[in-house]
Write an enzyme that holds these catalytic residues in place. Sequence first.
Site, PDB file in Angstrom:
ATOM      1  N   PHE A   9       0.829  -1.195   0.000  1.00  0.00           N
ATOM      2  CA  PHE A   9       0.000   0.000   0.000  1.00  0.00           C
ATOM      3  C   PHE A   9       0.870   1.254   0.000  1.00  0.00           C
ATOM      4  CE2 PHE A   9      -3.517   2.694   1.850  1.00  0.00           C
ATOM      5  CZ  PHE A   9      -4.382   2.525   0.774  1.00  0.00           C
ATOM      6  N   LYS A 100       8.647  -4.455 -11.918  1.00  0.00           N
ATOM      7  CA  LYS A 100       9.543  -4.777 -13.034  1.00  0.00           C
ATOM      8  C   LYS A 100      10.664  -5.713 -12.632  1.00  0.00           C
ATOM      9  CE  LYS A 100      11.339  -0.223 -12.056  1.00  0.00           C
ATOM     10  NZ  LYS A 100      10.167   0.239 -11.292  1.00  0.00           N
ATOM     11  N   VAL A 127       6.494  -1.678 -17.330  1.00  0.00           N
ATOM     12  CA  VAL A 127       7.302  -0.885 -18.261  1.00  0.00           C
ATOM     13  C   VAL A 127       6.494   0.334 -18.682  1.00  0.00           C
ATOM     14  CG1 VAL A 127       8.485  -0.821 -20.474  1.00  0.00           C
ATOM     15  CG2 VAL A 127       8.459  -2.941 -19.159  1.00  0.00           C
ATOM     16  N   ASP A 196      17.379   0.054 -13.519  1.00  0.00           N
ATOM     17  CA  ASP A 196      15.939   0.098 -13.733  1.00  0.00           C
ATOM     18  C   ASP A 196      15.613  -0.039 -15.219  1.00  0.00           C
ATOM     19  OD1 ASP A 196      13.079   0.970 -12.752  1.00  0.00           O
ATOM     20  OD2 ASP A 196      13.547   2.317 -14.420  1.00  0.00           O
ATOM     21  N   LYS A 200      13.633  -3.148 -17.613  1.00  0.00           N
ATOM     22  CA  LYS A 200      12.540  -2.860 -18.540  1.00  0.00           C
ATOM     23  C   LYS A 200      12.857  -3.298 -19.959  1.00  0.00           C
ATOM     24  CE  LYS A 200      10.921   0.987 -15.693  1.00  0.00           C
ATOM     25  NZ  LYS A 200      10.847   2.459 -15.538  1.00  0.00           N
TER      26      LYS A 200
END
Length: 399
Positions: A9, A100, A127, A196, A200
């Site tokens: 959350f 991801k 992505v 990161d 992707k």
Amino acid sequence: MVNIAILGFGVVGSGVAEVLTQNKSIIESKLGKKVNIKYILDLRDFPGNPFEKLVVHDFNVILNDPEVSVVAEMMGGSHPAYDFSKACLEAGKSVVTSNKEVVANFGAELLEIAKKNGVAYLFEASVGGGIPIIRPMCNDLSSNNITEISGILNGTTNYILTKMTVEGADFSEVLKDAQDKGYAERNPSADVEGLDAARKIVILAALAFGKSINPADIYAEGITNIDTVDVKLAEKLGYSVKLIGYSKKIDGKILAMVSPRVIPTSNPLSSISDVFNGILLDGDMVGNVMFYGPGAGKLPTASAVCADIVDVIAHAESGIKLPTFSVADTNDVFDFSTYVCKRMFVCDECSDDIKLLVALESNIVTQGGKMAFITGEMSEKEAEKICKSLPACKAYRLL
């Protein structure tokens, strides 16, 4: 009624709850079914939050409830997100995610588990944030052989490079500004070091070529070594500097990589600024197709997660068709001898002897004691050799 559980959350998880609540009537009218958030899993309590009574701390409450048929995972990191996703799929619950890291590292396995159990594992939000890309690749472009992918896949680095270009600010100054505005984490390494974007491009390459790639196996270079002089030199030559995720099938092997590139103004990726993302696909029938939009953010990403939830509920069996993955035959970027591209070299100003080293296709420009020029096409090894022969040299690939 369809009961949904939300795992995590945080920013995106709370956004999913907000979208499902605020647009409840729109979603239910399209589905012809009631949609209900039954549980929210988090370690924290949220006193005063409208959803506080839905919060549980024990994952088994969700796992063992047969009324929960869809689970939305936005926990971040590999564990326990992977473990919880796997358990839900094996229990006959569909899973949608924005994670991801899990998709890049375990996506092929989780897709196979979902298939065996007659449920779905969808990851549109993994992505491009709010940009629809996974579904169009699998459905709308399914008659195409996608030959090449290039994209600005990380909003944080694009914001930093935009500020360096427009304002002439240095990297450390803009990074602090990005952190202050919430665009970058306190520990920004995953963004600025290209990790990161690597996750992707691995996901996109898997969908395009049907090959599972380990993110740790690909070449990933971030933006930490870029300075304002480099950016200005590129600008003088008619290019912009962007961090690009790139993938292409070459001689039966998959080239997937992340690196800073200089992009001509004729390329639509060149003009994408701030925290926005852009993904350029080349299909053998359709040609170049561009996807552009907010690459992150609470509600844009939550919108993509909710699109997967709607897809699962509406037509799990007739929804997007994902390829069956096999393990890719990958090599280090330096082993792809047939992959050649132009380069922009940046080095200390020196004599005209430098012209003997490369076939120049542009003028030499100077800025702040540095010089830059564009070469003809060359391989990675050729570029590395030239760099070693020049003082304080950097080499940027062209796109």
